[in-house]
Motif scaffolding. Structure first.
Motif, PDB file in Angstrom:
ATOM      1  N   GLU A  57       0.812  -1.227   0.095  1.00 18.22           N
ATOM      2  CA  GLU A  57       0.085   0.079   0.031  1.00 18.22           C
ATOM      3  C   GLU A  57       0.903   1.112   0.048  1.00 18.22           C
ATOM      4  O   GLU A  57       0.423   2.346  -0.311  1.00 18.22           O
ATOM      5  N   GLU A  71       1.429   7.636  -9.302  1.00 20.67           N
ATOM      6  CA  GLU A  71       0.826   7.789  -8.097  1.00 20.67           C
ATOM      7  C   GLU A  71       1.098   6.734  -7.205  1.00 20.67           C
ATOM      8  O   GLU A  71       1.241   5.324  -7.718  1.00 20.67           O
ATOM      9  N   PRO A 125      -0.296   4.556  -3.703  1.00 19.52           N
ATOM     10  CA  PRO A 125      -1.396   4.581  -2.516  1.00 19.52           C
ATOM     11  C   PRO A 125      -0.692   4.493  -0.909  1.00 19.52           C
ATOM     12  O   PRO A 125       0.064   3.620  -0.725  1.00 19.52           O
ATOM     13  N   ASN A 182      -4.617   7.075   3.816  1.00 18.63           N
ATOM     14  CA  ASN A 182      -5.958   7.455   3.075  1.00 18.63           C
ATOM     15  C   ASN A 182      -5.606   8.409   1.835  1.00 18.63           C
ATOM     16  O   ASN A 182      -6.458   9.084   1.462  1.00 18.63           O
ATOM     17  N   GLN A 183      -4.483   8.481   1.257  1.00 25.09           N
ATOM     18  CA  GLN A 183      -4.236   9.556   0.272  1.00 25.09           C
ATOM     19  C   GLN A 183      -3.372   8.871  -0.877  1.00 25.09           C
ATOM     20  O   GLN A 183      -2.934   7.898  -0.653  1.00 25.09           O
ATOM     21  N   LEU A 184      -3.797   9.658  -1.836  1.00 28.95           N
ATOM     22  CA  LEU A 184      -2.868   9.247  -3.368  1.00 28.95           C
ATOM     23  C   LEU A 184      -1.636  10.065  -3.265  1.00 28.95           C
ATOM     24  O   LEU A 184      -2.027  11.316  -3.545  1.00 28.95           O
ATOM     25  N   THR A 195      -8.368   1.955   5.506  1.00 32.89           N
ATOM     26  CA  THR A 195      -8.165   2.455   4.386  1.00 32.89           C
ATOM     27  C   THR A 195      -8.945   1.550   3.362  1.00 32.89           C
ATOM     28  O   THR A 195      -9.077   2.055   2.180  1.00 32.89           O
ATOM     29  N   TYR A 221      -7.983  -1.320   2.014  1.00 37.28           N
ATOM     30  CA  TYR A 221      -7.086  -1.710   1.119  1.00 37.28           C
ATOM     31  C   TYR A 221      -6.676  -3.092   1.457  1.00 37.28           C
ATOM     32  O   TYR A 221      -5.999  -3.446   2.635  1.00 37.28           O
ATOM     33  N   PRO A 228     -10.774   0.242  -3.324  1.00 39.02           N
ATOM     34  CA  PRO A 228     -10.904   1.443  -4.429  1.00 39.02           C
ATOM     35  C   PRO A 228      -9.960   2.125  -5.071  1.00 39.02           C
ATOM     36  O   PRO A 228      -9.781   2.264  -6.196  1.00 39.02           O
ATOM     37  N   THR A 229      -8.931   2.164  -4.172  1.00 39.07           N
ATOM     38  CA  THR A 229      -7.535   3.038  -4.586  1.00 39.07           C
ATOM     39  C   THR A 229      -6.844   2.057  -5.481  1.00 39.07           C
ATOM     40  O   THR A 229      -6.487   2.537  -6.528  1.00 39.07           O
ATOM     41  N   ARG A 247      -8.335   1.840  -8.993  1.00 38.46           N
ATOM     42  CA  ARG A 247      -7.830   3.006  -9.596  1.00 38.46           C
ATOM     43  C   ARG A 247      -6.431   3.038 -10.205  1.00 38.46           C
ATOM     44  O   ARG A 247      -6.042   3.461 -11.404  1.00 38.46           O
ATOM     45  N   LEU A 248      -5.642   2.417  -9.485  1.00 41.47           N
ATOM     46  CA  LEU A 248      -4.194   1.934 -10.066  1.00 41.47           C
ATOM     47  C   LEU A 248      -3.814   0.845 -10.750  1.00 41.47           C
ATOM     48  O   LEU A 248      -2.657   0.304 -10.967  1.00 41.47           O
TER      49      LEU A 248
END
Length: 317
Positions: A26, A69, A71, A74-76, A218, A220, A258-259, A262-263
Motif C-alpha cells: 500500500e 501515483e 497509495p 488515506n491518500q494518493l 483504508t 486496502y 477502491p484505490t 484506480r491504479l
C-alpha cells in the motif's frame, strides 16, 4: 557440521527476519526490503539446544518517481521520498530434540523504527509537498512459533517456518509516516543451506510468500508477494568471510480496494545485488558474529527504489 557451524546456524535463525521495514505494498514497499532476508546458515536448525540473541539494524532510503501515483494510507501521493531506520532485537530458542534428522526452534522479534516520508499530495486542484516523520518507537512485533529444520546430510539442510507479523505498532490512516502496516501478515518460508569446500563455502537461499490481511482503516487489501534471496559466502581461518547477495521480490496478486482498482492493482517487483562481509569470534560455549551488507536495487516497478544497508550482531550462548 562442526561446532562452529552449529552455533552459527542457531544465531542465523535468530536474525533471519530482521529486515522488515515500515510500509506495506500500500505504501510501495511491503514488509520486505529486497535482499535483506537471507542470513548465513538460515537453512539450518542445529541439534544443540539453547538460547540465542540477535541485534540488527537496517537503513533504507529510496524514492518513487513523481510521475507515479502511490497509495499511502488515506491518500494518493504523486511520487514519494522515504527513509526507514529499524533496530530489531530477536530472541531464539533451539529445543532439545536430539541428534535426529529433525530439529526445532522458536523465535520472536521486537522491532523499533523511525520513518521519514516526503510526498506530493493533491487536495482538489492544489498539489503541495508534505513531510511527515514518525520518531523512534515500537514497530509491529513478529514471531515464528515453530521453525522446523531437516538435515539431508552433513552438508545439505532445510528449514520450514511460518512467520507471523502483528499490527501492534502505532497507526494513523491520516498520516504519511506510520510505525505499523495496520494488518497481520503471514509468511510461509523455506530456507536451504549447502556447505562446500569442507564447510568454508556456504550457499544459502530463503524463499517466502507474504500474505496480508486487509487494512480496514483504508479499505486496502495488499496482494500476496513472493520473495527469494540468496547468498554465497567464503569463510577463512582468521574469522573473516566475504561474499555476494541477490534478492528478488515479485508481487503475484493485484492489490484490491477502491484505490488499488484506480491504479490497476498496483502490482510491483524489484531486484537487488550487493556484497556482504562478516567476522566471527568464538569462545568456549558460544560465539559472536558481525555481518554487514550493502545492496542496490534495479529493474524496480511500482515500488520504492533505493540502496539497502544492513548490519547485524548475533550471539550464541
Amino acid at each position: 557440521m562442526n561446532t562452529r557451524h552449529l552455533l552459527a546456524a542457531g544465531i542465523a535463525l535468530g536474525c533471519a527476519a530482521l529486515a522488515e521495514p515500515a510500509f506495506a505494498t500500500e505504501g510501495a514497499l511491503g514488509r520486505t526490503i529486497t535482499g535483506t532476508n537471507v542470513q548465513s546458515f538460515a537453512g539450518v536448525v542445529p541439534p544443540t539446544p539453547g538460547f540465542n540473541a540477535a541485534i540488527g539494524y537496517v537503513h533504507y532510503s529510496g524514492e518513487i518517481s513523481a510521475s507515479r501515483e502511490v497509495p499511502l494510507n488515506n491518500q494518493l501521493t504523486l511520487g514519494m521520498d522515504a527513509t526507514f531506520d529499524m533496530l530489531s532485537v530477536t530472541g531464539l530458542y533451539v529445543w532439545d530434540t536430539g541428534e535426529g534428522r529433525w530439529n526445532f526452534a522458536s523465535m520472536a522479534t521486537l522491532p523499533f523504527a523511525e520513518v521519514d516520508v516526503t510526498a506530493n499530495v493533491s487536495i482538489g486542484s492544489r498539489t503541495g509537498r508534505v513531510n511527515d516523520k514518525a520518531d523512534w518507537d515500537i514497530f509491529d512485533p513478529f514471531f515464528a512459533p515453530i521453525i522446523a529444520g531437516y538435515h539431508f546430510d552433513q552438508t545439505r539442510h532445510m528449514t520450514l517456518a511460518l512467520y507471523v507479523y502483528t499490527d501492534w505498532g502505532d497507526y494513523d490512516p491520516d498520516r504519511l509516516a506510520n510505525l505499523s502496516l495496520n494488518n497481520w501478515t503471514y509468511s510461509p518460508t523455506i530456507g536451504y543451506t549447502q556447505l562446500m569446500q569442507k564447510g568454508t563455502l556456504e550457499f544459502t537461499t530463503v524463499g517466502a510468500v507474504d500474505i496480508y490481511t486487509k487494512n480496514d482503516a483504508t479499505d486496502y487489501q495488499n496482494g500476496a508477494v513472493f520473495r527469494l534471496d540468496a547468498q554465497l559466502v567464503k569463510r577463512f581461518a582468521n574469522g573473516w568471510g566475504v561474499g555476494g547477495i541477490g534478492g528478488w521480490i515479485q508481487q503475484i496478486e493485484d492489490d484490491e480496494g477502491p484505490t488499488a482498482d484506480r491504479l490497476n492493482g498496483f502490482k510491483g517487483r524489484a531486484f537487488a545485488l550487493g556484497p556482504t562481509v562478516n567476522y566471527t569470534n568464538k569462545w568456549d560455549g558460544g560465539q559472536v558474529e558481525f555481518a554487514a551488507r550493502w545492496l542496490t536495487e534495479f529493474d524496480v516497478k511500482r515500488r520504492i527504489k533505493g540502496d539497502p544497508l544492513m548490519v547485524t550482531a548475533t550471539i550464541a550462548f
